[in-house]
Design a protein around this motif. Structure first.
Motif, mmCIF file in Angstrom:
data_model
loop_
_atom_site.group_PDB
_atom_site.id
_atom_site.type_symbol
_atom_site.label_atom_id
_atom_site.label_comp_id
_atom_site.label_asym_id
_atom_site.label_seq_id
_atom_site.Cartn_x
_atom_site.Cartn_y
_atom_site.Cartn_z
ATOM 1 N N ARG A 364 48.413 3.651 33.811
ATOM 2 C CA ARG A 364 49.925 2.968 33.783
ATOM 3 C C ARG A 364 50.631 3.940 32.894
ATOM 4 O O ARG A 364 50.259 4.309 31.834
ATOM 5 C CB ARG A 364 49.662 1.655 33.434
ATOM 6 C CG ARG A 364 49.358 1.214 31.938
ATOM 7 C CD ARG A 364 49.091 -0.172 31.610
ATOM 8 N NE ARG A 364 48.641 -0.664 30.369
ATOM 9 C CZ ARG A 364 48.813 -1.430 29.854
ATOM 10 N NH1 ARG A 364 49.145 -2.736 30.483
ATOM 11 N NH2 ARG A 364 48.238 -1.825 28.464
ATOM 12 N N GLN A 365 52.184 3.768 33.104
ATOM 13 C CA GLN A 365 53.029 4.636 32.272
ATOM 14 C C GLN A 365 53.543 3.562 31.189
ATOM 15 O O GLN A 365 54.253 4.224 30.382
ATOM 16 C CB GLN A 365 53.995 5.240 33.177
ATOM 17 C CG GLN A 365 55.005 5.942 32.432
ATOM 18 C CD GLN A 365 55.950 7.000 33.353
ATOM 19 O OE1 GLN A 365 55.654 6.777 34.695
ATOM 20 N NE2 GLN A 365 56.826 7.455 32.737
ATOM 21 N N VAL A 366 54.141 2.343 31.500
ATOM 22 C CA VAL A 366 54.871 1.617 30.518
ATOM 23 C C VAL A 366 54.040 0.334 30.529
ATOM 24 O O VAL A 366 53.465 -0.098 31.389
ATOM 25 C CB VAL A 366 56.492 1.340 31.195
ATOM 26 C CG1 VAL A 366 57.030 2.673 31.206
ATOM 27 C CG2 VAL A 366 56.452 0.797 32.562
ATOM 28 N N PRO A 367 54.292 -0.108 29.299
ATOM 29 C CA PRO A 367 53.630 -1.545 29.129
ATOM 30 C C PRO A 367 54.249 -2.557 30.014
ATOM 31 O O PRO A 367 55.479 -2.670 30.113
ATOM 32 C CB PRO A 367 53.859 -1.875 27.676
ATOM 33 C CG PRO A 367 54.935 -1.146 27.156
ATOM 34 C CD PRO A 367 54.935 0.251 28.212
ATOM 35 N N TRP A 368 53.614 -3.598 30.502
ATOM 36 C CA TRP A 368 53.965 -4.622 31.266
ATOM 37 C C TRP A 368 53.718 -6.007 30.609
ATOM 38 O O TRP A 368 52.811 -6.189 30.127
ATOM 39 C CB TRP A 368 53.290 -4.499 32.802
ATOM 40 C CG TRP A 368 53.525 -3.024 33.442
ATOM 41 C CD1 TRP A 368 52.727 -1.976 33.271
ATOM 42 C CD2 TRP A 368 54.490 -2.817 34.388
ATOM 43 N NE1 TRP A 368 53.454 -0.915 33.808
ATOM 44 C CE2 TRP A 368 54.473 -1.629 34.689
ATOM 45 C CE3 TRP A 368 55.524 -3.646 35.222
ATOM 46 C CZ2 TRP A 368 55.252 -0.733 35.718
ATOM 47 C CZ3 TRP A 368 56.097 -2.944 36.069
ATOM 48 C CH2 TRP A 368 56.060 -1.567 36.268
ATOM 49 N N ARG A 369 54.545 -6.891 31.153
ATOM 50 C CA ARG A 369 54.383 -8.299 30.645
ATOM 51 C C ARG A 369 53.957 -9.177 31.961
ATOM 52 O O ARG A 369 54.633 -8.811 33.214
ATOM 53 C CB ARG A 369 55.465 -8.653 30.006
ATOM 54 C CG ARG A 369 56.936 -8.792 30.650
ATOM 55 C CD ARG A 369 57.887 -9.315 29.877
ATOM 56 N NE ARG A 369 59.076 -9.459 30.303
ATOM 57 C CZ ARG A 369 59.611 -9.876 31.303
ATOM 58 N NH1 ARG A 369 58.769 -11.032 31.921
ATOM 59 N NH2 ARG A 369 60.714 -9.898 31.631
ATOM 60 N N ARG A 370 53.438 -10.266 31.687
ATOM 61 C CA ARG A 370 53.335 -11.116 32.986
ATOM 62 C C ARG A 370 54.508 -11.971 33.306
ATOM 63 O O ARG A 370 55.017 -12.279 32.442
ATOM 64 C CB ARG A 370 52.300 -12.231 32.732
ATOM 65 C CG ARG A 370 50.821 -11.797 32.117
ATOM 66 C CD ARG A 370 50.084 -11.317 33.665
ATOM 67 N NE ARG A 370 48.794 -10.755 33.240
ATOM 68 C CZ ARG A 370 47.990 -10.148 34.156
ATOM 69 N NH1 ARG A 370 48.593 -10.231 35.561
ATOM 70 N NH2 ARG A 370 46.962 -9.547 33.953
ATOM 71 N N PRO A 493 58.224 -4.867 33.669
ATOM 72 C CA PRO A 493 57.955 -3.719 32.685
ATOM 73 C C PRO A 493 58.668 -4.503 31.224
ATOM 74 O O PRO A 493 59.296 -5.373 31.375
ATOM 75 C CB PRO A 493 59.020 -2.719 33.125
ATOM 76 C CG PRO A 493 59.254 -2.758 34.448
ATOM 77 C CD PRO A 493 59.139 -4.231 34.377
ATOM 78 N N THR A 494 58.123 -3.729 30.115
ATOM 79 C CA THR A 494 58.563 -4.209 28.775
ATOM 80 C C THR A 494 60.063 -3.993 28.643
ATOM 81 O O THR A 494 60.482 -2.774 29.247
ATOM 82 C CB THR A 494 57.677 -3.484 27.947
ATOM 83 O OG1 THR A 494 56.337 -4.053 27.964
ATOM 84 C CG2 THR A 494 58.144 -3.772 26.431
ATOM 85 N N ARG A 495 60.776 -4.977 28.066
ATOM 86 C CA ARG A 495 62.355 -4.691 28.014
ATOM 87 C C ARG A 495 62.500 -3.735 27.202
ATOM 88 O O ARG A 495 63.718 -3.207 27.179
ATOM 89 C CB ARG A 495 62.788 -6.069 27.626
ATOM 90 C CG ARG A 495 62.680 -7.154 28.567
ATOM 91 C CD ARG A 495 62.878 -8.569 28.135
ATOM 92 N NE ARG A 495 64.276 -8.703 27.330
ATOM 93 C CZ ARG A 495 64.643 -9.709 26.893
ATOM 94 N NH1 ARG A 495 64.104 -10.868 26.557
ATOM 95 N NH2 ARG A 495 66.007 -9.671 26.479
ATOM 96 N N PRO A 505 63.969 -2.768 36.629
ATOM 97 C CA PRO A 505 64.677 -3.888 37.166
ATOM 98 C C PRO A 505 65.002 -4.898 36.083
ATOM 99 O O PRO A 505 64.630 -5.234 35.014
ATOM 100 C CB PRO A 505 63.422 -4.750 38.134
ATOM 101 C CG PRO A 505 62.153 -3.989 37.179
ATOM 102 C CD PRO A 505 62.572 -2.660 36.798
ATOM 103 N N PHE A 506 66.029 -5.734 36.420
ATOM 104 C CA PHE A 506 66.733 -6.585 35.508
ATOM 105 C C PHE A 506 66.492 -8.063 35.911
ATOM 106 O O PHE A 506 66.473 -8.874 35.109
ATOM 107 C CB PHE A 506 68.301 -6.415 35.551
ATOM 108 C CG PHE A 506 68.947 -6.342 37.027
ATOM 109 C CD1 PHE A 506 69.130 -7.656 37.455
ATOM 110 C CD2 PHE A 506 69.219 -5.306 37.542
ATOM 111 C CE1 PHE A 506 69.810 -7.464 38.521
ATOM 112 C CE2 PHE A 506 69.884 -4.942 38.826
ATOM 113 C CZ PHE A 506 70.122 -6.256 39.167
ATOM 114 N N ASN A 507 65.771 -8.311 37.059
ATOM 115 C CA ASN A 507 65.327 -9.512 37.212
ATOM 116 C C ASN A 507 64.255 -9.478 38.282
ATOM 117 O O ASN A 507 63.943 -8.313 38.799
ATOM 118 C CB ASN A 507 66.415 -10.581 37.761
ATOM 119 C CG ASN A 507 66.886 -9.921 38.955
ATOM 120 O OD1 ASN A 507 66.569 -9.233 39.864
ATOM 121 N ND2 ASN A 507 68.248 -10.746 39.092
ATOM 122 N N GLU A 508 63.352 -10.449 38.494
ATOM 123 C CA GLU A 508 62.219 -10.469 39.548
ATOM 124 C C GLU A 508 62.680 -10.202 40.826
ATOM 125 O O GLU A 508 62.144 -9.512 41.665
ATOM 126 C CB GLU A 508 61.743 -12.086 39.525
ATOM 127 C CG GLU A 508 60.864 -12.576 38.368
ATOM 128 C CD GLU A 508 59.946 -11.507 37.945
ATOM 129 O OE1 GLU A 508 59.386 -10.791 38.841
ATOM 130 O OE2 GLU A 508 59.527 -11.624 36.762
#
Length: 545
Positions: A364-370, A493-495, A505-508
């Protein structure tokens, strides 16, 4: 030593390895060595025994095909689609036709010469008939950078070119500070084109011309161009300039503080700039699929005297050389934060497909959040212009903002005049000797006389410039390695990572529209919703004041 996150803390720490192509900026080596990395030794190490490969030119497709899970490349294939001036102009024109001029009005009117010669003459003649005088135009070679070969003109008799060029409306009313023209270098990192993931850097560079703006002197490169590669040769570069200081650069932090002193809404300005970034990158998505890549772009944006941002161009390999202390401050931290954004894991340092007794390497390249975690309607920075976390205070005495209208010399309407015996030199001709650029002997001179098209003898006039199309090997390429930047289902992605702020992306809804083939129409719809919502919020705020 680079600190790497991993579930297994008992693993022996190993350094990450970087590989640099020839002519890579020295600061990249410095930053990676500061972080405890080691440099790849081709004589001592296996060809795949590295974690990051950085080069100034595109990678061969064979490098993309053979990428390993622990490796990252600093370029996407075909990123040149928006970094060559003619390609960018075509893509933006297409998007403007498809989605309307309301969103895509941030790029000046452009003509690609020689193919658009007839269209340009028609526009030029139309302006003379309607307003009685022509506008100012700027001519740029499509394949050159650093201000080379640029010509600014008003009379078509002065238009000279010897290669494929782009002719655009020249922004003749730029925002001036103490009479000096400026533009902004905004750093943008795309960590994925599918799904599209865009970060902009909070800090950046404000680049000034070193002589005061003057439309009566179009040949003065030091008054009209902001490129450091040109202005550092100017007589005023090292001298103190009122309101600007020495040199020719500020940081974003200082610029935003300066704007706020005079009551300018810097938040709104950054909203518009982030909007430009997203809409520009949407014009070239999706790029060919590729694993384990990222792309650092340099967006050059000019602000006019009404505080409208204009996209000038997008730079491939934005300059990382250090010409002054401001460069060092901005670019060194930028590179440190890029490494953080790449989210290396301890397991990547082993540079093996599998570790004994462990599962396959995570990619993975960037940390992600649920998604289940708190998800705001929009990420900071997107159309909301998140403020810079640390601001540099403005000087105690700041001159008032000066706009182009109040500082330029009035130019009388052009009168009929005879053609020059010799064509006017291009803006950079006076720098050729200093910059060691030989003067080209072959030139094409275009003249419009009595509203008739002249016969121009040039192989470029008959040549037809084909639109960009991907090569067969890219069309047929299928990913053999799952891209490590892809998230699990329904994750965002982490903000923010260091100074990088997520703007897309800025929203779901935007996230879902960018998966499995970018749904540009749906994304445009989401952007319009956000713009409408923010316009309403701004109107309410204005009424309350």
């Amino acid at each position: 030593m680079e600190m790497l996150a991993d579930d297994n803390a008992s693993e022996t720490l190993k350094p990450l390895v970087f590989r640099l192509h020839e002519n890579a900026p020295a600061i990249i080596r410095e930053v990676l060595l500061e972080r405890g990395w080691t440099e790849f030794d081709q004589k001592e190490q296996d060809d795949a025994d590295w974690n990051l490969y950085w080069r100034n030119s595109p990678f061969p497709m064979t490098d993309h095909h053979s990428i390993k899970p622990w490796q990252r490349l600093n370029h996407y294939p075909e990123a040149v689609r928006i970094t060559r001036k003619d390609y960018l102009a075509r893509h933006l024109k297409r998007m403007k036709g498809a989605y309307g001029s309301t969103l895509y009005e941030f790029s000046p009117v452009a003509f690609i010469m020689p193919n658009d010669y007839v269209k340009f003459i028609a526009e030029y003649s139309k302006e003379i008939q309607s307003v009685g005088r022509p506008s100012y135009w700027i001519c740029k070679p499509v394949h050159l950078s650093r201000g080379r070969g640029i010509l600014i003109f008003q009379d078509i008799k002065d238009l000279v070119y010897h290669c494929t060029v782009i002719v655009q409306k020249y922004i003749s009313n730029p925002l001036l500070i103490s009479g000096y023209k400026l533009d902004l270098r905004l750093y943008v990192c795309v960590t994925s084109f599918c799904p599209l993931t865009i970060y902009t850097y909070e800090e950046g560079l404000v680049r000034f011309a070193t002589e005061k703006f003057d439309l009566s002197s179009l040949d003065n490169v030091y008054a009209h161009l902001t490129n450091t590669s040109i202005n550092k040769y100017g007589a005023s570069y090292k001298t103190f300039k009122e309101g600007i200081g020495c040199g020719c650069k500020w940081t974003f932090s200082k610029f935003r503080s300066y704007l706020r002193i005079f009551g300018v809404d810097d938040m709104l300005l950054w909203q518009k700039m982030n909007n430009i970034v997203i809409l520009t990158l949407l014009a070239v998505t999706p790029l060919p699929e590729a694993s384990n890549c990222f792309e650092l772009f340099g967006f050059d944006i000019l602000i006019d005297d009404k505080f409208k941002p204009w996209l000038l161009e997008v730079n491939y390999n934005p300059a990382l050389c250090l010409d002054c202390s401001i460069d060092d401050t901005v670019k060194r931290k930028l590179l440190h934060d890029i490494v953080e954004l790449l989210n290396y894991k301890q397991v990547d340092a082993h540079r093996q497909n599998e570790m004994p007794g462990s599962k396959a390497v995570r990619r993975r390249q960037v940390p992600w959040r649920r998604t289940g975690q708190s998800t705001p309607e929009q990420a900071p920075g997107l159309l909301s212009g998140q403020k810079v976390s640390t601001s540099i205070s403005a000087p105690q005495t700041q001159p008032a903002l000066q706009f182009a209208r109040g500082s330029i010399h009035k130019v009388s309407s052009p009168t009929r005049k005879t053609a020059r015996a010799h064509p006017r030199e291009t803006l950079t001709s006076q720098l050729r000797e200093k910059m060691n650029k030989p003067k080209t002997s072959t030139q094409v001179k275009i003249e419009a006389k009595n509203k008739q098209l002249p016969a121009v003898h040039s192989p470029f006039i008959s040549a037809q410039l084909s639109r960009w199309s991907p090569s067969p090997e890219i069309c047929n390429y299928k990913l053999s390695t799952r891209p490590y930047f892809l998230s699990d289902k329904d994750q965002m992605p982490t903000r923010q990572v260091g100074g990088f702020v997520l703007i897309f992306p800025f929203n779901e809804a935007a996230l879902q529209a960018s998966k499995d083939g970018t749904d540009v129409k749906s994304i445009i719809k989401e952007i319009n919703k956000l713009v409408s919502k923010q316009n309403s919020a701004r109107q309410k705020k204005t009424k309350s004041v």
